[in-house]
Design an enzyme around this catalytic site. Sequence first.
Site, PDB file in Angstrom:
ATOM      1  N   HIS A   1       0.635  -1.650  -0.092  1.00 48.60           N
ATOM      2  CA  HIS A   1       0.075   0.496   0.457  1.00 48.60           C
ATOM      3  C   HIS A   1       1.113   1.098  -0.126  1.00 48.60           C
ATOM      4  O   HIS A   1       2.013   1.359   0.777  1.00 48.60           O
ATOM      5  CB  HIS A   1      -1.060  -0.073   1.056  1.00 48.60           C
TER       6      HIS A   1
ATOM      7  N   CYS B   1       4.041  -3.798   6.166  1.00 46.56           N
ATOM      8  CA  CYS B   1       3.655  -3.932   4.939  1.00 46.56           C
ATOM      9  C   CYS B   1       4.850  -3.647   3.900  1.00 46.56           C
ATOM     10  O   CYS B   1       5.870  -3.602   4.777  1.00 46.56           O
ATOM     11  CB  CYS B   1       2.142  -3.152   5.147  1.00 46.56           C
TER      12      CYS B   1
END
Length: 333
Positions: A261, A279
């Site tokens: 992301h 992430c």
Amino acid sequence: MKAANGKLTDVTVTSAKGKTVAGEFAADKLSWTTTEVLGYGGTYQVKAHAQGADGKSVEQQGQVTTLSPKKQANANLIPAPSAVKSAGVGVGQPIVFSFGVAVKNKAAVEKALTVESSPKQEGSWYWMDDKNVHYRPKEYWKPGTTLTVNAKIYGVDFGNGVYGADDRTETYKVHDSWIAKADGNTEQMQIFHNGSMVKSMPISMGKDATPTHLGPHVISDKQANYTMDSCTYGVCPPDPKAYRSNEKFSQRISNDGEFVHENPNSVGQQGSSNVSHGCINLNAANAEWFFNNFGLGDVVEVTNSGGPQLPVWDLYGDWSKSWTDWQKGSALK
């Protein structure tokens, strides 16, 4: 229906509503079998004529009552075929049946499940637990593959009084190959489209306290705007690992909070150090490009992250197993 001392000449089976059940004789006329599935909890009238060895005709009548399951299990497919009908799935997408109830007779159920690939590719089932079974090929699917998935579970005994509810057939289409290779040593993620590298992006992966899992990850969901909350997988305040933030262009790659992301707060570290909660962080332009080109079933391979291997049970950790070990997860091996 069988004949002991002669041959059957005709058999009629009728449902409670008066519908005649289709069936056929064996070649030797010693038996007759229905060619359609009987309903659960039904009563059927049977009338049969046979000719004995002495040439005399004999008639027998009776009735048959089918069982009423304590519970019925549905063949729920993941991903939902309707969700990927237009876009198709990526080359890493496993086919998942989730039954919602515990399956005791796994071998019987697995025999009723098939995945036919065109072009043909070797594949096998793996039981993640008592309710979920996954199918993947030996290697990633070939781009353009058509997958025909069948669950002929009606009438199959799941065990513990549970029987299959309905048969199901669905088709999936595998789109182009999109594979991202994220390297914790170079802090770069190289993008491969149908085997050719088309782009490289600076990244920041999980910091030492929360390293990104190693190995192939498969995208299972994508949201242009998404609230990431570590409480969803059990890490809540005051735990120092807890977090809650709103992120853009988010694509889930595991079920314990790992996404690819956009993160504007780590742009200064992208390409040089790992600072995330696990992430893979990108800048705005790269995150949007990645979001527009990658989707369900596409692959993100993680190396040199300092983290453990992605567990096989972590949503789509299917590719963490060698082919030999994967095949051991079948109830038929």
